[in-house]
Scaffold this motif. Structure first.
Motif, PDB file in Angstrom:
ATOM      1  N   LEU A 264      10.953  -0.358  -8.301  1.00 39.32           N
ATOM      2  CA  LEU A 264      10.422   1.008  -8.223  1.00 39.32           C
ATOM      3  C   LEU A 264       9.777   1.289  -6.876  1.00 39.32           C
ATOM      4  CD1 LEU A 264       9.036   1.800 -11.781  1.00 39.32           C
ATOM      5  CD2 LEU A 264      11.182   2.472 -10.712  1.00 39.32           C
ATOM      6  N   HIS A 265       9.482   0.235  -6.097  1.00 35.51           N
ATOM      7  CA  HIS A 265       9.104   0.481  -4.703  1.00 35.51           C
ATOM      8  C   HIS A 265      10.224   1.276  -4.029  1.00 35.51           C
ATOM      9  CE1 HIS A 265       5.815  -2.430  -4.962  1.00 35.51           C
ATOM     10  NE2 HIS A 265       5.455  -2.076  -3.737  1.00 35.51           N
ATOM     11  N   VAL A 266      11.452   0.820  -4.225  1.00 34.66           N
ATOM     12  CA  VAL A 266      12.601   1.510  -3.635  1.00 34.66           C
ATOM     13  C   VAL A 266      12.844   2.847  -4.335  1.00 34.66           C
ATOM     14  CG1 VAL A 266      15.097   1.376  -3.277  1.00 34.66           C
ATOM     15  CG2 VAL A 266      13.669  -0.639  -2.874  1.00 34.66           C
ATOM     16  N   GLY A 267      12.748   2.863  -5.661  1.00 37.57           N
ATOM     17  CA  GLY A 267      12.992   4.101  -6.396  1.00 37.57           C
ATOM     18  C   GLY A 267      12.048   5.214  -5.993  1.00 37.57           C
TER      19      GLY A 267
ATOM     20  N   TYR B 166      -4.616 -12.056   6.310  1.00 32.61           N
ATOM     21  CA  TYR B 166      -4.687 -10.815   7.075  1.00 32.61           C
ATOM     22  C   TYR B 166      -4.922  -9.591   6.181  1.00 32.61           C
ATOM     23  CZ  TYR B 166      -2.760 -13.476  10.981  1.00 32.61           C
ATOM     24  OH  TYR B 166      -2.554 -14.404  11.978  1.00 32.61           O
ATOM     25  N   GLY B 167      -4.767  -9.761   4.880  1.00 37.82           N
ATOM     26  CA  GLY B 167      -4.884  -8.608   3.986  1.00 37.82           C
ATOM     27  C   GLY B 167      -5.786  -8.885   2.807  1.00 37.82           C
ATOM     28  N   TRP B 168      -5.771  -7.977   1.862  1.00 36.70           N
ATOM     29  CA  TRP B 168      -6.641  -8.078   0.694  1.00 36.70           C
ATOM     30  C   TRP B 168      -5.978  -8.814  -0.462  1.00 36.70           C
ATOM     31  CZ3 TRP B 168      -4.457  -3.572   2.555  1.00 36.70           C
ATOM     32  CH2 TRP B 168      -3.421  -3.042   1.800  1.00 36.70           C
ATOM     33  N   TRP B 169      -4.693  -9.117  -0.323  1.00 37.48           N
ATOM     34  CA  TRP B 169      -3.969  -9.749  -1.412  1.00 37.48           C
ATOM     35  C   TRP B 169      -4.112 -11.274  -1.351  1.00 37.48           C
ATOM     36  CZ3 TRP B 169      -1.871  -6.995   2.613  1.00 37.48           C
ATOM     37  CH2 TRP B 169      -1.249  -7.743   3.617  1.00 37.48           C
ATOM     38  N   GLY B 170      -3.810 -11.913  -2.464  1.00 41.88           N
ATOM     39  CA  GLY B 170      -3.836 -13.371  -2.518  1.00 41.88           C
ATOM     40  C   GLY B 170      -2.429 -13.926  -2.587  1.00 41.88           C
TER      41      GLY B 170
ATOM     42  N   SER C  34       0.779  -1.248   0.000  1.00 48.03           N
ATOM     43  CA  SER C  34       0.000   0.000   0.000  1.00 48.03           C
ATOM     44  C   SER C  34       0.804   1.289   0.000  1.00 48.03           C
ATOM     45  CB  SER C  34      -0.937   0.012   1.221  1.00 48.03           C
ATOM     46  OG  SER C  34      -0.179  -0.033   2.428  1.00 48.03           O
ATOM     47  N   LEU C  35       1.941   1.331   0.680  1.00 52.24           N
ATOM     48  CA  LEU C  35       2.575   2.628   0.925  1.00 52.24           C
ATOM     49  C   LEU C  35       2.988   3.359  -0.343  1.00 52.24           C
ATOM     50  CD1 LEU C  35       4.787   2.259   4.127  1.00 52.24           C
ATOM     51  CD2 LEU C  35       2.528   3.283   3.854  1.00 52.24           C
ATOM     52  N   HIS C  36       3.495   2.641  -1.344  1.00 52.31           N
ATOM     53  CA  HIS C  36       3.948   3.355  -2.549  1.00 52.31           C
ATOM     54  C   HIS C  36       2.768   3.956  -3.308  1.00 52.31           C
ATOM     55  CE1 HIS C  36       2.804  -0.560  -4.062  1.00 52.31           C
ATOM     56  NE2 HIS C  36       2.933  -0.175  -5.310  1.00 52.31           N
ATOM     57  N   TYR C  37       1.546   3.416  -3.099  1.00 53.68           N
ATOM     58  CA  TYR C  37       0.354   4.003  -3.724  1.00 53.68           C
ATOM     59  C   TYR C  37      -0.162   5.201  -2.927  1.00 53.68           C
ATOM     60  CZ  TYR C  37      -0.048  -0.180  -6.658  1.00 53.68           C
ATOM     61  OH  TYR C  37       0.196  -1.175  -7.553  1.00 53.68           O
TER      62      TYR C  37
END
Length: 319
Positions: free
Chosen positions: A178-181, A152-156, A86-89
């Motif tokens: 690109l998460h890091v970038g 625990y989350g929305w992802w699979g 979530s954080l990068h969004y």
């Protein structure tokens, strides 16, 4: 000193109704490009194993101990999965809006830097599809924490995409990260342009935490993070030349269609404002003007600096 009237007019201030479509267009092209540039799975696996072997040879395979830590401790692994998904969004758009509203003088370059680096990352995904550590065979020692804590989350089981939407993402777009970038982009801008010490501290912590998260969740190798930083560096170097190129294109376009050219605000404070003859700006000294009037045979005005006791030829009836 350059005359204000000969100084170049500033560029028009960016408007949100032009910025939003531009950013949406770039992000849409990036997302579509990731899907198209899936590459061959076997080739992606080979690239991932090559990166892993290189890291082991250099003794920089930090993702192994971090992945074991995240797998063994849900109190670390679960928040990390949420951060990765979530954080990068969230953080990247927030920083972009903050720059648009509070730091207009550097917004255009920062936006160009972000978009250029994103497109360079897309080229990397296309040329070097890479299998992330979590998708390697179990014998290589990685655990997919996203799958382990998916309840625990929305992802699979397919990256950070919502359940049932894994086919809409490219799981082999790992090099560069690109998460890091994007986190580095946010961190540098927050550190350099915020005056709040807590925000500046967050600007330092956010990229560091992101690097740990992408490796601990087995979504990226350490060299993916290094490549993400390198892409942002190249994007920063290309930002100014691309802005100059965009300016030249805009000038040619405005020359052909002058009615569509945006109008910049005039840097001259009094531009368009004129004073009538004899009109004085409040508080302005009038000695020079009165001297001119006196030389022309006019009567000195009160307070014009006439010496005390000077003869007054004005008729008494007029006084």
């Amino acid at each position: 000193m350059q005359d204000a009237r000969t100084a170049p007019a500033p560029r028009p201030r960016p408007r949100w109704w032009t910025e939003l479509p531009l950013l949406a267009l770039v992000y849409g092209a990036y997302s579509a490009g990731r899907l198209v540039a899936r590459g061959d799975v076997s080739t992606a696996v080979d690239h991932g194993l090559s990166i892993l072997r290189m890291e082991k040879a250099l003794r920089i395979n930090f993702e192994h101990p971090l992945n074991r830590l995240f797998t063994a401790h849900p109190s670390i692994g679960i928040p990390s999965d949420f951060a990765y998904a979530s954080l990068h969004y969230l953080v990247t758009p927030v920083v972009l809006v903050w720059l648009f509203r509070r730091r207009q003088e550097i917004y255009r370059r920062a936006r160009t830097w972000l978009m250029t680096s994103t497109m360079l990352g897309l080229i990397g995904f296309t040329l070097l599809p890479t299998c992330p550590p979590r998708l390697l065979e179990a014998r290589y020692g990685f655990v997919d924490t996203m799958a382990q804590y998916s309840s625990y989350g929305w992802w699979g089981n397919e990256a950070s995409a919502p359940r049932g939407m894994g086919g809409m993402t490219n799981q082999y777009a790992a090099m560069p990260s690109l998460h890091v970038g994007w986190a580095i982009w946010c961190g540098i801008l927050l550190w350099r342009h915020s005056k709040n010490p807590y925000v500046r501290a967050a600007g330092v912590a956010y990229p560091v935490i992101t690097v740990l998260v992408v490796m601990g969740t087995a979504n990226h190798y350490f060299l993916d993070a290094v490549a993400g930083a390198a892409v942002m560096g190249v994007g920063a170097l290309l930002a100014r030349p691309l802005m100059r190129l965009a300016d030249r294109i805009a000038e040619r376009f405005s020359g052909r269609f002058p009615g569509l050219a945006p109008k910049a605000e005039s840097p001259i404070v009094s531009d368009g404002c004129k004073t009538s003859a004899g009109e004085r700006i409040p508080g302005q000294r009038t000695t020079s003007a009165d001297a001119v009037d006196a030389a022309a045979g006019g009567t000195p005005r009160a307070g014009s600096g006439a010496p005390a006791g000077a003869a007054d030829d004005t008729p008494a009836a007029a006084r």
